[in-house]
Design a protein around this motif. Structure first.
Motif, PDB file in Angstrom:
ATOM      1  N   ASN A   1       5.160  -2.324  12.416  1.00 45.69           N
ATOM      2  CA  ASN A   1       5.595  -1.313  12.097  1.00 45.69           C
ATOM      3  C   ASN A   1       7.090  -0.909  12.250  1.00 45.69           C
ATOM      4  OD1 ASN A   1       3.160   0.137  10.863  1.00 45.69           O
ATOM      5  ND2 ASN A   1       2.410   0.000  12.810  1.00 45.69           N
TER       6      ASN A   1
ATOM      7  N   ASP B   1       0.408   0.786  -1.020  1.00 49.21           N
ATOM      8  CA  ASP B   1       1.110   1.924  -0.725  1.00 49.21           C
ATOM      9  C   ASP B   1       2.059   1.732   0.297  1.00 49.21           C
ATOM     10  OD1 ASP B   1      -0.134   2.794  -3.158  1.00 49.21           O
ATOM     11  OD2 ASP B   1      -1.680   3.716  -1.919  1.00 49.21           O
ATOM     12  N   LYS B   2       1.667   1.590   1.398  1.00 51.66           N
ATOM     13  CA  LYS B   2       2.568   1.200   2.531  1.00 51.66           C
ATOM     14  C   LYS B   2       3.793   0.539   2.322  1.00 51.66           C
ATOM     15  CE  LYS B   2       2.670   0.702   7.564  1.00 51.66           C
ATOM     16  NZ  LYS B   2       1.803   0.569   8.891  1.00 51.66           N
TER      17      LYS B   2
ATOM     18  N   SER C   1       1.067  -5.939   5.993  1.00 53.07           N
ATOM     19  CA  SER C   1       0.949  -4.612   5.709  1.00 53.07           C
ATOM     20  C   SER C   1      -0.477  -4.048   6.271  1.00 53.07           C
ATOM     21  CB  SER C   1       0.991  -4.288   4.489  1.00 53.07           C
ATOM     22  OG  SER C   1       0.918  -2.968   4.163  1.00 53.07           O
TER      23      SER C   1
ATOM     24  N   SER D   1      -0.670  -4.176  10.122  1.00 50.77           N
ATOM     25  CA  SER D   1       0.095  -2.899  10.718  1.00 50.77           C
ATOM     26  C   SER D   1      -0.691  -1.542  10.820  1.00 50.77           C
ATOM     27  CB  SER D   1       1.395  -2.658   9.950  1.00 50.77           C
ATOM     28  OG  SER D   1       0.801  -2.195   8.727  1.00 50.77           O
ATOM     29  N   MET D   2      -1.891  -1.838   9.804  1.00 52.17           N
ATOM     30  CA  MET D   2      -2.977  -0.566   9.576  1.00 52.17           C
ATOM     31  C   MET D   2      -4.158  -0.833  10.307  1.00 52.17           C
ATOM     32  SD  MET D   2      -2.003   0.017   5.752  1.00 52.17           S
ATOM     33  CE  MET D   2      -2.942   1.844   5.554  1.00 52.17           C
TER      34      MET D   2
ATOM     35  N   TRP E   1       9.442  -0.539   9.164  1.00 55.42           N
ATOM     36  CA  TRP E   1       9.696   0.425   8.265  1.00 55.42           C
ATOM     37  C   TRP E   1      10.831   1.401   8.748  1.00 55.42           C
ATOM     38  CZ3 TRP E   1       5.298  -2.397   8.072  1.00 55.42           C
ATOM     39  CH2 TRP E   1       4.603  -2.420   6.907  1.00 55.42           C
TER      40      TRP E   1
ATOM     41  N   ALA F   1      -4.160   0.921   0.152  1.00 59.16           N
ATOM     42  CA  ALA F   1      -3.496   1.635   1.241  1.00 59.16           C
ATOM     43  C   ALA F   1      -2.316   0.768   1.692  1.00 59.16           C
ATOM     44  CB  ALA F   1      -4.400   2.164   2.464  1.00 59.16           C
TER      45      ALA F   1
ATOM     46  N   ARG G   1       6.436   1.960   0.593  1.00 50.70           N
ATOM     47  CA  ARG G   1       7.303   2.638   1.645  1.00 50.70           C
ATOM     48  C   ARG G   1       8.291   1.874   2.145  1.00 50.70           C
ATOM     49  NH1 ARG G   1       2.336   5.188   2.287  1.00 50.70           N
ATOM     50  NH2 ARG G   1       1.951   4.500   4.367  1.00 50.70           N
TER      51      ARG G   1
END
Length: 356
Positions: A159, A204-205, A183, A186-187, A162, A201, A208
């Motif tokens: 994370n 989408d991350k 990714s 990280s979720m 980011w 999702a 970002r």
């Protein structure tokens, strides 16, 4: 006579060309008798001195042909027309080749030295019971950073990538499963998820993350990082080894929340013919002194724990490439997914790259 001579010379040239082509075919496929072993391997993925040693000890000559991707290797084995005795697929590809009936089961009565391999590296999900494969090398996906730009110990979690302080600073290896994978991790999701919502999702991350991504590149990432073109990269441990050998300011870390653990494995493809040579080679490579020599040459992590004990103390204690068990316990191995899900991963990843 001159015309006849020219025709005769032309015929000789054609014959010579055919002979050369035949020799090249023999070199490629290794079809040159019973005292050979035809190895289909990644490029520069075995110590050539070991091949010489094997030939002296056993009398078997090793012909080596190389590939640059699991998919290229799979296609060539599937199409047939080759005489490969052993090849070296990664974890998910072992599972795919097994499902597609492209592998020959191991005859463990002919194997010695299997007890040299650590329990953590055997009986993995892609080949339960190691019915078809013996681990060759292993490694991880992680973060490489340059200590001239990033404080040592300050980048240990996915994370953190980011963070706005890494704007336009990160290079990513061009790999759909790996980039989507970190990714997902990280979720808190599995790298093998087939849940479309979780996959979307994760994409989408990644979108970002785009402002922080300097480039998405392939093999050239090693050169760029070695030359200091970016402070941070996401790549495999094996690639990191090469970068770090060229730039002492580079470091590699496996995020504590987990990552991918990859395996390359020795397997017998359906094209195999020289079984005495095959088992002689597998047993030769399982010997601790030979596996240790190969690990020193390649620089990747050995699954042969008896060989590990023979490595220099500096290597054995390097947690970058031999992480502690508590880190290993959180690593995930890729599984072979359905063609539909692989395509979905690829499509989502492509959307992310286009957004970049």
């Amino acid at each position: 006579m001159k015309k006849f001579a020219m025709v005769f010379i032309a015929i000789l040239a054609i014959c010579a060309g055919l002979a050369y082509g035949s020799n090249q075919l023999t070199k490629s496929t290794g079809d040159s008798g019973n005292k050979v072993l035809n190895l289909y391997n990644w490029g520069d993925y075995i110590d050539p001195n070991l091949l010489t040693k094997f030939q002296k000890e056993t009398g078997y000559h090793v012909n080596v042909d190389t590939f640059d991707s699991n998919e290229a290797m799979y296609t060539k084995v599937q199409q047939g027309g080759t005489n490969y005795d052993l090849t070296v697929p990664s974890d998910y590809m072992v599972q795919k080749m097994k499902a597609d009936h492209l592998l020959v089961p191991l005859d463990k009565s002919k194997l010695t030295g299997l007890n040299n391999y650590g329990a953590s590296f055997m009986n993995k999900s892609f080949d339960p019971g190691n019915k078809y494969s013996i681990p060759y090398f292993w490694g991880t996906l992680g973060i490489i950073y340059n200590d001239q730009d990033v404080k040592t110990g300050s980048l240990e979690h996915w994370n953190q990538l980011w963070s706005k302080k890494y704007r336009n600073d990160i290079m990513l290896i061009d790999s759909a499963r790996d980039i989507m994978g970190f990714s997902l991790i990280s979720m808190g999701h599995s790298v093998n998820t087939t849940n479309s919502r979780e996959m979307i999702a994760a994409k989408d991350k990644l979108n970002r993350l785009s402002p922080n991504v300097k480039a998405v590149v392939a093999d050239e990432i090693k050169m760029y990082m070695a030359e200091g073109e970016a402070p941070v990269a996401v790549d495999w441990s094996g690639e990191a080894t090469e970068m770090m050998s060229q730039n002492a300011h580079l470091h590699y870390v496996v995020p504590t929340e987990g990552s991918n653990m990859w395996f390359d494995n020795l397997v017998i493809p359906k094209t195999a013919k020289h079984y005495k040579a095959i088992y002689a080679f597998l047993n030769f490579m399982s010997k601790p002194e030979n596996a240790a020599q190969n690990a020193r040459y390649i620089g990747y992590s050995t699954p042969n724990t008896a060989a590990f004990k023979l490595l220099p103390k500096k290597v054995r204690e390097d947690k970058q490439f031999y992480p502690p068990q508590k880190v290993i316990d959180k690593l995930q191995v890729y599984r072979n997914l359905s063609a539909q899900k692989v395509q979905q991963y690829n499509d989502l990843y492509l959307e992310f790259k286009m957004n970049k």
